[in-house]
Every structure is written in structure tokens, then in C-alpha cells.
Write an enzyme that holds these catalytic residues in place. Structure first.
Site, PDB file in Angstrom:
ATOM      1  N   HIS A 114       3.417  -9.026  -5.158  1.00 53.42           N
ATOM      2  CA  HIS A 114       2.492  -8.247  -5.986  1.00 53.42           C
ATOM      3  C   HIS A 114       3.113  -7.783  -7.303  1.00 53.42           C
ATOM      4  O   HIS A 114       2.593  -6.885  -7.956  1.00 53.42           O
ATOM      5  CB  HIS A 114       1.966  -7.048  -5.194  1.00 53.42           C
ATOM      6  N   CYS A 122       2.770  -9.628 -21.544  1.00 44.70           N
ATOM      7  CA  CYS A 122       1.726  -9.526 -22.554  1.00 44.70           C
ATOM      8  C   CYS A 122       0.385  -9.860 -21.912  1.00 44.70           C
ATOM      9  O   CYS A 122       0.288 -10.764 -21.085  1.00 44.70           O
ATOM     10  CB  CYS A 122       2.013 -10.482 -23.708  1.00 44.70           C
ATOM     11  N   THR A 191       2.957  -2.402   6.905  1.00 48.00           N
ATOM     12  CA  THR A 191       1.809  -2.930   6.158  1.00 48.00           C
ATOM     13  C   THR A 191       0.537  -2.833   6.992  1.00 48.00           C
ATOM     14  O   THR A 191       0.548  -3.110   8.194  1.00 48.00           O
ATOM     15  CB  THR A 191       2.071  -4.366   5.638  1.00 48.00           C
ATOM     16  N   ASN A 216       5.129  -0.907  12.772  1.00 46.24           N
ATOM     17  CA  ASN A 216       4.246  -0.097  11.928  1.00 46.24           C
ATOM     18  C   ASN A 216       4.035   1.275  12.556  1.00 46.24           C
ATOM     19  O   ASN A 216       4.090   1.430  13.775  1.00 46.24           O
ATOM     20  CB  ASN A 216       2.888  -0.803  11.771  1.00 46.24           C
ATOM     21  N   LEU A 217       3.780   2.261  11.697  1.00 48.23           N
ATOM     22  CA  LEU A 217       3.602   3.632  12.178  1.00 48.23           C
ATOM     23  C   LEU A 217       2.243   3.803  12.851  1.00 48.23           C
ATOM     24  O   LEU A 217       2.130   4.444  13.885  1.00 48.23           O
ATOM     25  CB  LEU A 217       3.759   4.592  10.995  1.00 48.23           C
TER      26      LEU A 217
HETATM   27  N1  NAD Z   1       6.073   1.109  -2.523  1.00 43.11           N
HETATM   28  C1  NAD Z   1       5.236   0.322  -3.217  1.00 43.11           C
HETATM   29  O1  NAD Z   1       5.660  -0.529  -3.987  1.00 43.11           O
HETATM   30  C2  NAD Z   1       3.750   0.490  -3.014  1.00 43.11           C
HETATM   31  C3  NAD Z   1       3.236   1.741  -2.696  1.00 43.11           C
HETATM   32  C4  NAD Z   1       1.846   1.862  -2.534  1.00 43.11           C
HETATM   33  C5  NAD Z   1       1.016   0.753  -2.665  1.00 43.11           C
HETATM   34  N2  NAD Z   1       1.540  -0.465  -2.960  1.00 43.11           N
HETATM   35  C6  NAD Z   1       0.622  -1.629  -3.044  1.00 43.11           C
HETATM   36  O2  NAD Z   1      -0.587  -1.303  -2.373  1.00 43.11           O
HETATM   37  C7  NAD Z   1      -1.000  -2.268  -1.407  1.00 43.11           C
HETATM   38  C8  NAD Z   1      -1.024  -1.601  -0.046  1.00 43.11           C
HETATM   39  O3  NAD Z   1      -0.910  -2.449   1.070  1.00 43.11           O
HETATM   40  P1  NAD Z   1       0.207  -2.168   2.182  1.00 43.11           P
HETATM   41  O4  NAD Z   1      -0.268  -2.830   3.433  1.00 43.11           O
HETATM   42  O5  NAD Z   1       1.533  -2.505   1.628  1.00 43.11           O
HETATM   43  O6  NAD Z   1       0.231  -0.605   2.354  1.00 43.11           O
HETATM   44  P2  NAD Z   1      -0.806   0.432   2.952  1.00 43.11           P
HETATM   45  O7  NAD Z   1      -0.544   1.712   2.247  1.00 43.11           O
HETATM   46  O8  NAD Z   1      -2.177  -0.103   2.986  1.00 43.11           O
HETATM   47  O9  NAD Z   1      -0.329   0.574   4.464  1.00 43.11           O
HETATM   48  C9  NAD Z   1       0.918   1.105   4.777  1.00 43.11           C
HETATM   49  C10 NAD Z   1       1.132   0.957   6.275  1.00 43.11           C
HETATM   50  O10 NAD Z   1       2.437   1.427   6.556  1.00 43.11           O
HETATM   51  C11 NAD Z   1       2.404   2.245   7.691  1.00 43.11           C
HETATM   52  N3  NAD Z   1       3.498   3.205   7.540  1.00 43.11           N
HETATM   53  C12 NAD Z   1       3.518   4.384   6.881  1.00 43.11           C
HETATM   54  N4  NAD Z   1       4.737   4.935   6.950  1.00 43.11           N
HETATM   55  C13 NAD Z   1       5.508   4.080   7.667  1.00 43.11           C
HETATM   56  C14 NAD Z   1       6.861   4.075   8.082  1.00 43.11           C
HETATM   57  N5  NAD Z   1       7.700   5.074   7.764  1.00 43.11           N
HETATM   58  N6  NAD Z   1       7.313   3.032   8.808  1.00 43.11           N
HETATM   59  C15 NAD Z   1       6.499   2.004   9.149  1.00 43.11           C
HETATM   60  N7  NAD Z   1       5.197   1.955   8.787  1.00 43.11           N
HETATM   61  C16 NAD Z   1       4.723   2.982   8.053  1.00 43.11           C
HETATM   62  C17 NAD Z   1       1.049   2.867   7.746  1.00 43.11           C
HETATM   63  O11 NAD Z   1       0.718   3.111   9.098  1.00 43.11           O
HETATM   64  C18 NAD Z   1       0.157   1.782   7.114  1.00 43.11           C
HETATM   65  O12 NAD Z   1      -0.399   0.938   8.096  1.00 43.11           O
HETATM   66  C19 NAD Z   1      -0.030  -3.394  -1.528  1.00 43.11           C
HETATM   67  O13 NAD Z   1      -0.678  -4.370  -2.247  1.00 43.11           O
HETATM   68  C20 NAD Z   1       1.141  -2.854  -2.355  1.00 43.11           C
HETATM   69  O14 NAD Z   1       1.472  -3.788  -3.365  1.00 43.11           O
HETATM   70  C21 NAD Z   1       2.892  -0.609  -3.144  1.00 43.11           C
HETATM   71 ZN    ZN Z   2       1.931 -11.397 -26.762  1.00 47.77          ZN
END
Ligand code: NAD
Ligand code: ZN
Length: 245
Positions: A114, A122, A191, A216-217
Site C-alpha cells: 500500500h 508527482c 489484519t 490477530n487480536l
Molecule cells: N501502521 C500503518 O501503516 C497503518 C495504520 C492504519 C491503517 N493502515 C492502512 O489501512 C488499511 C487497514 O487494513 P488492516 O487490515 O491492515 O488493518 P485494520 O485496522 O483494518 O485491522 C487491524 C487488525 O489488527 C488487529 N489488531 C489490533 N491490535 C493488534 C495487535 N496488537 N496484535 C495483533 N492484531 C492486532 C485488529 O483486531 C484488527 O483485526 C490497510 O490498507 C493499511 O494500509 C496502515
Molecule cells: Zn511532475
């Protein structure tokens, strides 16, 4: 807890999401409750939102840059580094996270599906994405040195396509792993299983005869698709999960 044995015949594909960075203090997507400072996520993470209000989008990403710079990788990130050192080219990490924490922890074989918070590109010309750690002052929309167009964060927003080269790298790895004559393992951590195509990888791996693990949590949308499910925090589970032999 069942142990994940990583031996000289094992190929391991890992997929991480926002949950893996939660213990470092980076909020998960769901933790944001679909809103950020009362703005719908689409306003700050879609091409339409950027066209409508690029100042707001840059304020959002500048703050996220500042936030991600201030935190550190956690033991979950570190465990994946140790697994990679053990497996070498039989390891690949696909992450949905844009915070750069896997690379900062020391992971090298990483596909940032992502994009990356610390890269800019740009919105108009084909100039290559470049490293950019700048936290732009409130009200700024940076412009391109080459064409004068608006610069934008190098992030895959809602409604945008993933880089086909990234998907190819994951598919190539999965093909090599599943035809290696050894054991092919897929592990997803932190995730929610809601965002595609990442959420669909488990199906492809199962069809190819691979073994699947979820850490996962909370229950993920696709929990039932995994052979092994461990409920817990990645920073606590991952360091104890693997047996390196
Ligand atoms: N850190 C980052 O870079 C970041 C942060 C927020 C969102 N995003 C983006 O948002 C989108 C969200 O999708 P996603 O599925 O990655 O995230 P999500 O926020 O949808 O889900 C996160 C999952 O992680 C679990 N979780 C929370 N804390 C945890 C822990 N300590 N250990 C294990 N599991 C835990 C939750 O139960 C949940 O199911 C992605 O596309 C991502 O690119 C990225
Ligand atoms: Zn440019």
C-alpha cells in the site's frame, strides 16, 4: 500454543496489517473509527479527496509522518526479522502498513503493497517516487520540480490499483514456495481481512496446498479460511511462535 517450525525446507510468506504496528503506538484503521479529526477517511485517502482538498490531505499525511517517526518497531517486527535471517530467500514479507516500521526493524525482503508514508510522487508526471520525510507546514501543498504539478503521498488510496510489480513478486514467491517440494506456509498477522487483494491471499495459498496461520487480536473477516488461528497481540505471540531449526 502450537509452534510454527521453520526448517530448511520451509518457505514462508508473511502478510502484516495495521495490528502489527498497534503496540508501537500507531493507531489501526478501525481504531480511527472511519473518521480522522471528524473527516471521513475517503476525504483524506482517495484521489477524489485529494482533488477536493489537497491541503487537508497533506495535513493528514504530514501528521502521520510525524507520528510514525516518533515511534519504534516492537517485538513483533523484530521476530519477523529473525525469521527472515533464518530463512533467507525462502522468506517474503508483504505488508499493508505504510509506516516503514518493518524496514526500520531490519526486514529486507519486504513488499509494501500500500505504499510508504515516507515517499512522495508527482500526481501529474511520471517522475519516479522519491524519499520524503518532510512534515509540511499547515496549509502547504508541495509541487513538482519537473512539471509544477501537485505532489502527493506515495500511498495506494481507496479506489486505486496496487502496483502490478508488487503483486507479481508475491505471486512468484508463492509459486516457488508451493512447487519447491518443501513446505509452503502463509502467516497473516494484525489484519482485519477486509481489504482486498491482501485478504484473498489465504484462499490462493490453500488452493495451492499451503499451510495457513493467523495471528490477530480480534476475529478477522476471513478467520475461517485459516488452518491455525492464534488470538493475541502480535508483539507477544510472534516472538514465541516460531521454532527455528
Ligand atoms: N501502521 C500503518 O501503516 C497503518 C495504520 C492504519 C491503517 N493502515 C492502512 O489501512 C488499511 C487497514 O487494513 P488492516 O487490515 O491492515 O488493518 P485494520 O485496522 O483494518 O485491522 C487491524 C487488525 O489488527 C488487529 N489488531 C489490533 N491490535 C493488534 C495487535 N496488537 N496484535 C495483533 N492484531 C492486532 C485488529 O483486531 C484488527 O483485526 C490497510 O490498507 C493499511 O494500509 C496502515
Ligand atoms: Zn511532475
Amino acid at each position: 500454543m502450537d509452534q510454527l517450525v521453520l526448517d530448511s525446507k520451509t518457505w514462508l510468506l508473511v502478510l502484516t496489517g495495521a495490528g502489527v504496528s498497534a503496540e508501537s503506538g500507531v493507531p489501526t484503521f478501525r481504531g480511527m473509527d472511519g473518521l480522522w479529526e471528524n473527516h471521513p477517511i475517503e476525504d483524506v485517502a482517495s484521489p477524489q479527496g485529494f482533488t477536493k482538498d489537497p491541503t487537508l490531505v497533506w495535513r493528514f499525511y504530514s501528521q502521520r509522518r510525524a507520528g510514525a517517526s516518533a515511534v519504534k518497531p516492537n517485538p513483533g517486527h523484530d521476530a519477523l526479522v529473525a525469521w527472515e535471517r533464518h530463512l533467507g530467500d525462502r522468506f517474503l514479507l508483504a505488508t499493508q502498513n505504510v509506516d516503514g516500521l518493518h524496514r526500520r526493524a531490519g526486514s529486507q525482503r519486504v513488499v509494501e503493497m500500500h505504499g510508504n508514508l515516507f515517499k512522495t510522487r508527482c500526481s501529474k508526471c511520471s517522475r519516479a517516487p522519491f524519499e520524503d520525510t518532510t512534515v509540511y507546514p499547515e496549509g502547504t501543498v508541495p509541487t513538482c520540480d519537473s512539471c509544477g504539478g501537485r505532489l502527493r503521498p506515495h500511498i495506494v488510496w481507496f479506489g486505486e490499483y496496487l502496483d502490478p510489480a508488487d503483486m507479481q513478486r508475491i505471486e512468484d514467491f508463492a509459486l516457488r514456495g508451493s512447487t519447491s517440494g518443501g513446505r509452503f506456509v502463509f502467516l497473516a498477522a494484525g489484519t482485519s481481512g477486509l481489504v482486498y487483494p491482501a485478504a484473498g491471499i489465504v484462499n490462493h495459498v490453500s488452493e495451492a496446498g499451503g499451510e495457513t496461520w493467523l495471528v490477530n487480536l480480534d476475529p478477522a473477516q476471513n478467520t475461517s479460511k485459516f488452518d491455525n488461528v492464534i488470538t493475541g497481540k502480535s508483539g507477544e505471540v510472534l516472538p514465541k511462535l516460531a521454532k527455528l531449526v
